[in-house]
Motif scaffolding. Sequence first.
Motif, short mmCIF file in Angstrom:
data_model
loop_
_atom_site.label_atom_id
_atom_site.label_comp_id
_atom_site.label_asym_id
_atom_site.label_seq_id
_atom_site.Cartn_x
_atom_site.Cartn_y
_atom_site.Cartn_z
N ALA A 1 0.82 -1.21 0.00
CA ALA A 1 0.00 0.00 0.00
C ALA A 1 0.85 1.26 0.00
N VAL A 2 1.89 1.31 0.83
CA VAL A 2 2.75 2.49 0.88
C VAL A 2 3.45 2.70 -0.46
N GLY A 3 3.97 1.62 -1.03
CA GLY A 3 4.69 1.73 -2.29
C GLY A 3 3.82 2.25 -3.42
N THR A 4 2.62 1.71 -3.56
CA THR A 4 1.75 2.14 -4.67
C THR A 4 1.21 3.55 -4.45
N GLU A 5 0.95 3.93 -3.20
CA GLU A 5 0.51 5.30 -2.94
C GLU A 5 1.62 6.29 -3.28
N THR A 6 2.85 5.91 -2.97
CA THR A 6 4.00 6.77 -3.31
C THR A 6 4.12 6.90 -4.83
N LEU A 7 4.04 5.79 -5.51
CA LEU A 7 4.20 5.82 -6.96
C LEU A 7 3.04 6.56 -7.63
N LYS A 8 1.85 6.43 -7.09
CA LYS A 8 0.70 7.16 -7.63
C LYS A 8 1.00 8.66 -7.66
N ASN A 9 1.57 9.16 -6.57
CA ASN A 9 1.86 10.59 -6.47
C ASN A 9 3.03 11.03 -7.32
N MET A 10 3.71 10.10 -7.95
CA MET A 10 4.77 10.45 -8.90
C MET A 10 4.30 10.24 -10.34
N VAL A 11 3.36 9.33 -10.51
CA VAL A 11 2.78 9.12 -11.84
C VAL A 11 1.91 10.32 -12.24
N LEU A 12 1.14 10.82 -11.31
CA LEU A 12 0.24 11.93 -11.63
C LEU A 12 0.98 13.17 -12.13
N PRO A 13 2.10 13.58 -11.54
CA PRO A 13 2.83 14.73 -12.10
C PRO A 13 3.67 14.41 -13.32
N GLY A 14 3.66 13.15 -13.79
CA GLY A 14 4.28 12.85 -15.08
C GLY A 14 5.69 12.30 -15.04
N VAL A 15 6.03 11.47 -14.05
CA VAL A 15 7.36 10.86 -14.04
C VAL A 15 7.56 10.08 -15.34
N GLY A 16 8.78 10.11 -15.87
CA GLY A 16 9.02 9.53 -17.18
C GLY A 16 8.62 8.07 -17.28
N SER A 17 9.14 7.23 -16.39
CA SER A 17 8.80 5.81 -16.41
C SER A 17 8.98 5.23 -15.02
N PHE A 18 8.28 4.15 -14.76
CA PHE A 18 8.43 3.46 -13.49
C PHE A 18 8.46 1.96 -13.74
N THR A 19 9.10 1.26 -12.83
CA THR A 19 9.13 -0.20 -12.84
C THR A 19 8.78 -0.68 -11.44
N ILE A 20 7.85 -1.61 -11.36
CA ILE A 20 7.48 -2.21 -10.08
C ILE A 20 8.07 -3.61 -10.01
N MET A 21 8.76 -3.87 -8.93
CA MET A 21 9.38 -5.17 -8.72
C MET A 21 8.78 -5.82 -7.48
N ASP A 22 8.13 -6.97 -7.67
CA ASP A 22 7.47 -7.66 -6.55
C ASP A 22 7.18 -9.09 -6.99
N HIS A 23 7.62 -10.06 -6.21
CA HIS A 23 7.41 -11.47 -6.57
C HIS A 23 6.12 -12.04 -5.97
N ARG A 24 5.42 -11.24 -5.17
CA ARG A 24 4.23 -11.74 -4.48
C ARG A 24 3.00 -11.72 -5.37
N ARG A 25 1.97 -12.47 -4.94
CA ARG A 25 0.67 -12.52 -5.61
C ARG A 25 -0.34 -11.69 -4.82
N VAL A 26 -1.36 -11.22 -5.51
CA VAL A 26 -2.41 -10.44 -4.86
C VAL A 26 -3.18 -11.34 -3.89
N THR A 27 -3.36 -10.86 -2.66
CA THR A 27 -4.10 -11.61 -1.65
C THR A 27 -5.33 -10.82 -1.22
N GLU A 28 -6.17 -11.49 -0.43
CA GLU A 28 -7.37 -10.82 0.08
C GLU A 28 -6.98 -9.67 1.01
N GLU A 29 -5.88 -9.85 1.76
CA GLU A 29 -5.41 -8.79 2.64
C GLU A 29 -5.00 -7.55 1.84
N ASP A 30 -4.38 -7.75 0.68
CA ASP A 30 -4.02 -6.62 -0.17
C ASP A 30 -5.23 -5.80 -0.55
#
Length: 575
Positions: free
Chosen positions: A57-86
């Motif tokens: 949650a913290v990571g995606t909220e941070t990235l959201k606030n950088m995508v909106l002002p137009g950051v050139g590109s982003f890469t998300i690295m995570d080996h986990r799967r989406v869970t109900e807790e997510d």
Amino acid sequence: NNNNNNKSNINSHPVGRSRSQLPTPKAKKYDRQLRLWGDHGQQAIEQARVLLIGANAVGTETLKNMVLPGVGSFTIMDHRRVTEEDCGSNFFVELARIGEPRAKVCAELLRELNEDVIGDFLEDRLDVLLQRDPGFFTGFSLVIASGVRHSDLLVLSDLLYDRDVPLIVCQQHGMLATCQLVAREHFVWEAHPDNPLPDLRLENPLPEFVAFCDAQDLSAMDSQRHSHTPWLVILYKFLSKWRQANAGKFPSNYAERQAVRQLIRSGERGESDLHGDEENWRQAQSAVTTALLPSKLPSNVNELFKLADQFWLRRQQLSDSSAPSEDRQAAVPPSNWLLLCRTLAEFYRQRGCLPLCGTLPDMVSDSDRYVALLNIYRRAADADLVEFSRLLRVVCLDIGLSADSVPASQIALFCKNARHLRLVKTASYRELSRPLPQTVARCLEETAEAGPSPFWWYLLFHACDRFHTEFGRFPGDTDDVNFLADAGQLKLKCQQLAQDWLASLATTSAAGPTSAPEDLLHELCRFGRAEVHSVAAWMGGVLSQEGIKLITGQFVPETRTMLYDAVSQTFLPVF
């Protein structure tokens, strides 16, 4: 309106604007942020490459606030799967996609926020990729690590620190979160201080400015012109009168500045039947406090001079023919900011001042005299820029670099902000995660006297990492209804960690208790490493703000380890 003319409203007046000057679609889209960090700041953001490790949650909220002002590109690295807790804490996953790669799901939804941004994802494990392809991580402008294991962070941060890639680390446990910047060297081109002092050169005034002020006869002006004379002119004329009576000296203390203020007050005519009271004269009296300070080299700039001198001395030693060949090869070209600081030091040695910024503060004035004053300072700033550029060419040629090694736009930006430049440096994450024994002892003593502090939470966060290393899970992260049994193990880890941090002290008896209070232990176990979205959203705002500071080189980033406590609504340094 003649009562508040300044550069901004003169240049932005819409009358007579040609079609080619109308804002582009991109300028309209990013209008508010362009006013904050300018076209050059936006360009830096659009050229940035950001890596997020950990799509929580913290990571995606941070990235959201950088995508909106137009950051050139982003890469998300995570080996986990989406869970109900997510789905209960992360707004960038969906119930229908439980079981899918979390990095892929988050990247797809984040890309929808801004079509100008390129988004990618990786499902690799961090520890595996660090061994297989460490060079992958050094190609980014900024790396954000959220919820990453301590052992992996040590390897990652060592790699990035050596390559001068800034890293932002965040950990969250329920209603608590920490953040830490790790940057070997980060140069702040534009600090944007809250209350900058005006750069007016009244101690050694510009000749053209003196001639302009001498042509203003205050006694012969009618009420309209008298009440719209720029306070800068008023201040200079009465300062000159005071200096003539005091052997030409410049006011150096409060009493002397008060004397100048009294002279200005004596020249005020007061209220006029036609034009009201004379606000410009009150502005001149107020400006005495800030405009009549003796000029001196700012400490932050002096530190940059020392760094540049040290670098040049080291480079000269490495270039010496008597040095080993491998050492001579290590004399790599300096970065642009070092070249500019070296030049700035030479400029200051020759001129006794820094380059003029060429701007004026707001003031009550008629348009013609304000514009005339502004042009005087702009011409002087342009002349300083020309001389600075000449000195820079000499510096570059002396070390075998091209005379145009630094872009002209960067030189102009540097000169304009010369008084507020600074270099931000932190220790490596390995050092930061093991605070000095003296610091630990002091924090424990203060805690013993004043009660729980951010330091205890920080200590417990690291104790949780040790707990995870031994048991493969975090305290309280279990289906067992008696999860508070983990508190005993956590208490033991906390004691061991505190003793390790204090190990080099001759005695630890005066350091205070090394066992965390029971209520803190229980609270952390109750959290069970849960992610609360409101906390994640708040931290996402903080982390993205710090990230944009690093990318643009504007504003001064926070270098202390900070802890956010959502229960008490505090955001405080740990040490």
